[in-house]
Scaffold this motif. Structure first.
Motif, short mmCIF file in Angstrom:
data_model
loop_
_atom_site.label_atom_id
_atom_site.label_comp_id
_atom_site.label_asym_id
_atom_site.label_seq_id
_atom_site.Cartn_x
_atom_site.Cartn_y
_atom_site.Cartn_z
N GLU A 71 2.92 4.96 3.30
CA GLU A 71 1.86 4.00 3.01
C GLU A 71 2.12 3.32 1.65
N VAL A 72 2.55 4.10 0.67
CA VAL A 72 2.83 3.54 -0.66
C VAL A 72 3.94 2.50 -0.55
N ALA A 73 5.03 2.87 0.13
CA ALA A 73 6.18 1.95 0.24
C ALA A 73 5.82 0.70 1.03
N LYS A 74 4.96 0.86 2.04
CA LYS A 74 4.59 -0.28 2.90
C LYS A 74 3.64 -1.22 2.15
N ASP A 75 2.65 -0.66 1.48
CA ASP A 75 1.60 -1.50 0.86
C ASP A 75 1.97 -2.06 -0.50
N CYS A 76 2.89 -1.42 -1.21
CA CYS A 76 3.08 -1.75 -2.63
C CYS A 76 4.51 -2.25 -2.89
N GLN A 77 4.60 -3.39 -3.56
CA GLN A 77 5.92 -3.85 -4.01
C GLN A 77 6.25 -3.19 -5.36
N LEU A 78 5.21 -3.03 -6.20
CA LEU A 78 5.39 -2.40 -7.51
C LEU A 78 4.88 -0.95 -7.45
N ILE A 79 5.75 -0.02 -7.81
CA ILE A 79 5.40 1.41 -7.74
C ILE A 79 5.76 2.08 -9.08
N PHE A 80 4.82 2.90 -9.57
CA PHE A 80 5.07 3.69 -10.78
C PHE A 80 5.27 5.16 -10.40
N PRO A 81 6.48 5.67 -10.37
CA PRO A 81 6.67 7.12 -10.16
C PRO A 81 6.37 7.87 -11.46
N VAL A 82 5.45 8.84 -11.38
CA VAL A 82 5.06 9.60 -12.59
C VAL A 82 4.99 11.08 -12.25
N VAL A 83 6.14 11.64 -11.90
CA VAL A 83 6.17 13.09 -11.63
C VAL A 83 7.14 13.73 -12.63
N PRO A 84 6.96 15.01 -12.94
CA PRO A 84 7.84 15.66 -13.92
C PRO A 84 9.31 15.57 -13.49
N SER A 85 10.22 15.62 -14.46
CA SER A 85 11.65 15.47 -14.15
C SER A 85 12.12 16.54 -13.17
N LYS A 86 11.52 17.71 -13.22
CA LYS A 86 11.95 18.80 -12.34
C LYS A 86 11.81 18.43 -10.86
N GLY A 87 10.74 17.68 -10.53
CA GLY A 87 10.51 17.32 -9.13
C GLY A 87 10.93 15.90 -8.78
N PHE A 88 11.51 15.19 -9.76
CA PHE A 88 11.73 13.75 -9.58
C PHE A 88 12.76 13.45 -8.48
N ARG A 89 13.87 14.19 -8.50
CA ARG A 89 14.92 13.89 -7.50
C ARG A 89 14.41 14.20 -6.09
N ASN A 90 13.72 15.33 -5.99
CA ASN A 90 13.14 15.72 -4.70
C ASN A 90 12.17 14.64 -4.20
N MET A 91 11.32 14.15 -5.10
CA MET A 91 10.37 13.09 -4.73
C MET A 91 11.13 11.83 -4.29
N MET A 92 12.20 11.49 -5.05
CA MET A 92 12.96 10.27 -4.72
C MET A 92 13.71 10.42 -3.40
N GLN A 93 14.10 11.66 -3.06
CA GLN A 93 14.79 11.85 -1.78
C GLN A 93 13.86 11.58 -0.61
N GLN A 94 12.54 11.74 -0.87
CA GLN A 94 11.56 11.40 0.18
C GLN A 94 11.17 9.93 0.14
N LEU A 95 10.98 9.42 -1.08
CA LEU A 95 10.53 8.01 -1.22
C LEU A 95 11.69 7.03 -0.99
N GLY A 96 12.89 7.42 -1.45
CA GLY A 96 14.04 6.52 -1.46
C GLY A 96 14.32 5.83 -0.12
N PRO A 97 14.40 6.59 0.97
CA PRO A 97 14.72 5.96 2.26
C PRO A 97 13.67 4.94 2.71
N LEU A 98 12.48 4.95 2.10
CA LEU A 98 11.41 4.03 2.50
C LEU A 98 11.45 2.74 1.68
#
Ligand SMILES: NC(=O)C1=CN([C@@H]2O[C@H](COP(=O)(O)OP(=O)(O)OC[C@H]3O[C@@H](n4cnc5c(N)ncnc54)[C@H](OP(=O)(O)O)[C@@H]3O)[C@@H](O)[C@H]2O)C=CC1
Ligand SMILES: O=C(CO)COP(=O)(O)O
Length: 348
Positions: A71-98
């Motif tokens: 939903e975030v990737a579909k609705d938003c052109q501008l996105i602010f990722p604000v998660v700790p560095s420890k979880g950042f790559r994991n989060m990007m591996q989910q968000l990235g393909p979208l």
């Protein structure tokens, strides 16, 4: 008229990470944007936030909550990722393909990633990634930026005035970030030096941790000023060795954030230093708030890098020994006070 002309944001703006700073950014966005979509990975958070209860009572009605990155990737052109560095790559591996190249991503994470380093053997500079480099690695997004500055979340949530820096290679990212966040209570500077801004934001956490160690021992402002000055000098040398320019270190994202974080009891890095100096065992600090003390992770990564590249960084080295090897603080201070420094300003 500002160098960066105001653009109107008509689409929803996304925030990934509904922690202290993600909520703060959402609150700033609510001054300029009509529709904000904040992502939390927990259903229970979503329910709490939607009910506007307890800690989330301040949420603007303009903020929608979702547990769907789609939903975030579909609705938003501008996105602010604000998660700790420890979880950042994991989060990007989910968000990235979208994501696609039309997306703009401006992260606000002040840390580094070393998940590409081999388990055994020496870390190399190419194993260390900033968050913008992780975004580029894990997605097709290229309009990437970072937000960095003296931005203690609780003060911004109280509507106290503050400023930040948006750094990106792309002017349109800076302009978009400014249009989204700038208000009479929040000044937003811009720069193209993204590496400098990211490294300054991450490295200052280690000096804030060290300042907390001094504060926890009840030491005064002379040695605090010495630490901050020499700490900044080491931050610059490390930054240069990693390919950054000096400039960002001397601006709001560098010296600005360093002063705020290294002197505020609202800073988690500073508070962790105080707790350590007062005898709280490391496992307790890590258990309570460890993931959020970004300085711990940065210190481990940078210590390995300094060894690998033979960077002279006595403060970072000695703080590493105090934090991770149990060196007594008195010995550490003695070491630094008798260190054969020769030149005062040696980075310009
Ligand atoms: N707080 C501050 O004053 C400032 C913080 N920053 C930086 O912002 C970053 C975040 O800090 P802050 O908001 O304070 O931290 P918090 O601990 O308050 O919140 C972190 C949030 O990130 C979420 N999260 C963690 N991992 C993931 C993941 N893999 N996927 C999705 N969400 C995830 C957590 O979710 P969950 O609750 O589910 O664990 C939590 O909501 C840090 O790098 C910090 O240095 C920058 C400027 C100021
Ligand atoms: O970076 C920050 C303020 O600019 C927040 O610092 P802490 O993570 O130490 O709380």
């Amino acid at each position: 008229m500002s160098k960066y002309q105001k653009i109107q944001i008509k689409q929803a703006v996304g925030v990934v990470g509904a922690g202290s700073f993600g909520l703060t950014i959402a609150g700033l966005l609510a001054e300029n944007v009509e529709d904000i979509l904040i992502y939390t990975r927990r259903e229970e958070n979503k329910a709490k936030m939607q009910a506007r209860k307890g800690e989330y009572a301040q949420l603007s009605p303009k903020i929608r909550v979702t547990t769907s990155l789609e939903e975030v990737a579909k609705d938003c052109q501008l996105i602010f990722p604000v998660v700790p560095s420890k979880g950042f790559r994991n989060m990007m591996q989910q968000l990235g393909p979208l994501l696609n190249p039309q997306h703009f991503l401006i992260h606000a994470t002040k840390g580094l990633d070393s998940s590409l380093a081999p388990k055994e053997g020496k870390i190399k500079p190419e194993h260390i990634k900033t968050m913008s480099q992780l975004i580029e690695l894990e997605s097709l997004a290229c309009r990437v930026g970072c937000l960095s500055g003296p931005n203690l979340a609780s003060e911004i949530q109280e509507h106290q005035p503050a400023a930040t820096l948006i750094a990106s290679k792309y002017t349109e990212v800076i302009k978009m970030g400014q249009a989204a966040l700038r208000s009479p209570r929040f000044q937003v500077y811009g720069t193209h030096d993204i590496l400098g801004a990211e490294l300054a934001g991450a490295l200052k956490n280690v000096v804030a941790l060290a300042a907390g160690l001094l504060g926890g021992k009840g030491l005064g402002m002379n040695i605090w000023a010495l630490l901050v000055t020499r700490g900044l000098s080491e931050m610059i040398h490390i930054g240069k060795a990693m390919g950054a320019d000096v400039k960002a270190f001397l601006g709001v994202a560098g010296i600005g954030d360093l002063i705020a974080t290294a002197s505020s009891t609202k800073s988690r890095n500073y508070k962790a230093g105080v707790a350590l100096a007062q005898g709280t065992p490391m496992r307790e600090i890590v258990g309570a708030d460890g993931d959020m003390v970004e300085g711990f992770r940065t210190l481990e990564i940078i210590n390995q890098l300094c060894q690998a590249l033979e960077i002279n960084s006595p403060i970072f080295e000695i703080v590493h020994r105090v934090v991770f090897k149990g060196m007594e603080l008195e010995r550490a201070i003695h070491f630094l006070m008798t260190y054969p420094y020769a030149v005062d300003v040696d980075f310009l």
